[in-house]
Design an enzyme around this catalytic site. Structure first.
Site, PDB file in Angstrom:
ATOM      1  N   PHE A  44       0.834  -1.200   0.000  1.00 17.02           N
ATOM      2  CA  PHE A  44       0.000   0.000   0.000  1.00 17.02           C
ATOM      3  C   PHE A  44       0.871   1.253   0.000  1.00 17.02           C
ATOM      4  CE2 PHE A  44      -2.304   3.461   1.990  1.00 17.02           C
ATOM      5  CZ  PHE A  44      -3.507   3.444   1.302  1.00 17.02           C
ATOM      6  N   LYS A 123       5.705   4.011  17.107  1.00 17.19           N
ATOM      7  CA  LYS A 123       4.487   4.044  16.290  1.00 17.19           C
ATOM      8  C   LYS A 123       3.741   2.724  16.482  1.00 17.19           C
ATOM      9  CE  LYS A 123       2.806   5.127  11.658  1.00 17.19           C
ATOM     10  NZ  LYS A 123       1.883   3.964  11.536  1.00 17.19           N
ATOM     11  N   GLU A 181      -3.764   4.986  20.248  1.00 17.76           N
ATOM     12  CA  GLU A 181      -3.960   3.792  19.438  1.00 17.76           C
ATOM     13  C   GLU A 181      -4.458   2.659  20.326  1.00 17.76           C
ATOM     14  OE1 GLU A 181      -3.156   3.296  16.060  1.00 17.76           O
ATOM     15  OE2 GLU A 181      -2.671   5.428  15.854  1.00 17.76           O
TER      16      GLU A 181
END
Length: 727
Positions: A44, A123, A181
């Protein structure tokens, strides 16, 4: 001017741009709405970079409708739409040092003043969520959506234990949006998919989609049963307080009781940013959640405002992306391998694919129940993961790419190497085994490979290729090693004529010559002149030196079922010779700390076999002592007797095995999990969830200095050196 530029666009480029944009939007829809992606993150990202490059060359194509100008996730679902008070943006990515340096140069140019700082954090590979607190109370939780409008998931988020319903402390604001998250722990992922397959549902492709699917459950009672966690990493709209630096906000959020990640650091230079990235690149699997990169942010809030944002991402932050560890590839076949104790294990053969920096052709599948639980069929496109040094693993199928040609895997009824009928060793046993331990070439090969490994005799130059060549050579017909007992009688003359297949280190299968398509064959131990290769001489020297290895290592190397390094060490302490172990009763063996009835029964069964005792006879004849070294004096003090210690994280002066051996030599028991019965938890860098569990249970925690105190001065002094939560 714009119109002239538009008409000057090549038609093929406009068509290529449109096709790419459509392709990207389709992948986004599958990812965010259907939770069923059919391409990896890396693929992607590649498509997005290709689209960005086209728009860089032809700016007229960069319209507000382009995927490069929109935040991912704006799709219709059954969940209620809610508007964020302040936009939730995506992040631009850097895939190499040049991209990171270019971003840092732009920051330096636009800020125009020295003395600013970078906030580095991990992340998290999860689902972006926005929490709204009013007067300290959680009033709404929503997905990111398109950055302006998300989906209301408040009832489900309230089920996550570490997200407080009310903020605590003295500086609670009138209003604040908390960004973070939600993630699904990797170790719980397999259990979830097993339940989904058992219920007739499609398995999730990866833990990230598990988190997304879990938060979109219509019934929050379903979400409450799932082990979701959250990491907080930012603040959106706020009223009633001001902050000068983002790192100050992190301190505030911790004080409010929010789950702020422990792995963040404020640095003053790009070189320090690089050091942070490199450190967690090497240790990315030692933290408590999955990560796919590092986020670097300008710490000063005032300067963030000066830099501003694009339509989709802030200019004051960037995400460094590590090499992908999840890729999509084709499952060509499912084969089975035979282990050293006869256990027959399915493994996947996939179309060769590069993941985490190396080419992968084989992946583990554990057992036939796991194959069924994962829902994979031969011929599927599958999601393959390689985490650090761990054997590659198939996470699940990409169901939407099936075309009907796929077929189910059927476990064989006979051993693939000796033809013996396979069976479960006892009723209810998940694993099936080849019972032909004496004559099965696969079992002998694997036992010898284990015996020569680091945990046992540590014989240099004796790997899987040597083990296969010495037990089942192409030439001569009679193998030098018919069982482990022949190991110490090997000679150069036996080695020189041996020819064997070149084997793949992961699967043990012969490698193919890409030009001829035939299996590769090599003269293993002889050079072109017919003399011994250096590796052959090194191996023989190391075999001779291995005769003096500690007794416990020989016990471990016998591949007695259930007897691993810990049990072997316990047996060697209690029964300092092989004769003593053979003569002991089952009750005496079971009473040994670290052994127990299952291992005791397995030991007695092993000694009942004549060919096992013949191995020991050959070793004795070759000069192997098979006893622990003793001085005739009473055993020295064991000051840590009765303690249970857990070791987690990376220590500077000890390997994990070295730390365990040091503890066991002083009488401590080393455990793998933390409980109320744990005496101490020794933590190094990046300790993960075991540190948190120790703090929760108030178990004394020792850093490396405290560990040295425990070894040198004992438990009383170590308790005084224990790390407190405040420290």
């Amino acid at each position: 001017m714009a119109g002239e530029q538009q008409t000057a666009l090549p038609a093929d480029m406009r068509e290529q741009h449109a096709q790419l944009a459509e392709q990207i939007e389709e992948h986004r829809f599958r990812y965010y709405v259907k939770d069923a992606p059919i391409v990896s993150d890396a693929e992607f990202d590649r498509l997005m970079r290709q689209l960005e490059a086209i728009e860089e060359e032809y700016p007229a194509l960069r319209t507000p409708e382009s995927p490069t100008q929109k935040v991912s996730g704006d799709y219709e679902t059954e969940l209620t739409k809610v508007e964020h008070r302040e936009r939730m943006l995506s992040l631009d990515n850097a895939f190499d040092d040049a991209g990171l340096a270019a971003w840092a140069e732009r920051v330096a140019r636009d800020v125009g003043a020295p003395g600013y700082h970078f906030l580095c954090e991990l992340k998290v590979d999860g689902l972006a969520v926005n929490l709204t607190y009013e007067k300290g109370r959680l009033t709404r939780a929503a997905t990111r959506g398109d950055g302006r409008i998300g989906e209301d998931i408040t009832p489900n988020v309230r089920t996550i234990a570490e997200i407080p319903d009310r903020l605590r402390g003295d500086r609670v604001p009138d209003l604040v949006e908390i960004r973070g998250e939600v993630y699904f722990p990797m170790e719980k992922f397999q259990e979830l998919n097993e339940r989904r397959v058992a219920a007739g549902e499609q398995p999730y492709a990866n833990p990230r989609n598990s988190a997304s699917g879990s938060l979109r459950q219509k019934d929050p009672r379903v979400t409450a049963k799932l082990p979701l966690h959250m990491v907080v990493h930012g603040i959106g709209a706020r009223e009633g307080f001001d902050i000068d630096r983002l790192s100050e906000a992190y301190d505030l959020m911790r004080a409010w009781g929010l789950p702020v990640a422990r792995h963040s650091e404020v640095v003053g230079s790009l070189d320090e940013v690089r050091q942070f990235i490199a450190h967690f690149g090497e240790n990315r699997h030692s933290v408590e959640h999955e990560i796919d990169g590092v986020v670097v942010k300008l710490d000063e809030i005032r300067l963030q405002g000066r830099l501003g944002s694009t339509a989709r991402a802030p200019r004051w932050a960037i995400a460094w992306k590590y090499a992908p560890e999840e890729v999509n590839t084709k499952l060509v076949n499912i084969r089975v391998g035979v282990g050293r104790t006869g256990r027959v294990t399915p493994y996947a053969q996939v179309e060769p694919v590069t993941v985490a920096g190396s080419e992968v052709e084989f992946a583990t599948l554990h057992n036939q129940d796991v194959v069924k639980a994962k829902g994979v069929l031969i011929g599927d496109t599958v999601v393959l993961r390689k985490a650090g040094e761990v054997i590659p693993e198939i996470l699940g199928p990409v169901v939407d790419l099936r075309d009907g040609t796929e077929r189910e895997f059927v476990m064989p009824a006979e051993c693939p190497e000796c033809g013996t009928p396979l069976r479960a060793m006892k009723e209810g046993d998940v694993d099936i085994r080849c019972p032909n331990a004496r004559s099965c070439p696969a079992q002998l090969r694997e036992r010898l490979f284990y015996l020569a490994g680091r945990e046992c005799l540590d014989i240099e130059a004796f790997g899987k290729v040597a083990a296969a060549a010495l037990t089942r050579p192409l030439e001569p017909a009679d193998p030098p090693l018919k069982d482990e007992g022949d190991l110490f009688d090997l000679t150069v003359e036996q080695l020189l004529p041996i020819k064997a297949y070149v084997l793949d280190q992961d699967s043990g299968l012969p490698k193919r010559d890409p030009k001829t398509g035939e299996d590769k064959v090599v003269t293993v131990f002889a050079n072109k002149e017919g003399g011994p290769r250096k590796n052959a001489l090194v191996m023989l020297d190391n075999i001779e030196a291995a005769k003096q290895r500690p007794f416990a290592r020989f016990l471990n190397g016998l591949s007695i079922r259930h007897v691993g390094p810990v049990a072997a060490a316990a047996l060697a302490r209690e029964f300092p010779s092989i004769e003593r172990i053979e003569q002991a009763t089952e009750a005496e063996l079971a009473a040994t700390d670290g052994v127990g009835p299952i291992i005791a029964a397995s030991l007695k069964e092993w000694f009942e076999e004549d060919w096992h005792r013949e191995i020991l006879r050959k070793w004795r004849a070759a000069g192997v002592p098979l006893r622990a070294e003793t001085t005739g004096e009473p055993e020295g003090p064991r000051p840590l007797e009765g303690l249970t210690v857990v070791v987690t994280g990376t220590l500077e002066k000890y390997t994990r095995d070295g730390a365990k051996e040091a503890l066991q030599s002083l009488g401590a028991k080393v455990a793998g999990s933390v409980s109320k019965k744990t005496s101490f938890v020794v933590v190094g860098d990046n300790p993960g969830s075991k540190y948190d569990k120790a703090m929760q249970l108030k178990v004394p925690v020792l850093d490396e200095a405290g560990f040295a105190v425990l070894l040198e001065q004992g438990p009383d002094a170590a308790r005084e050196a224990a790390v407190t939560e405040e420290a």
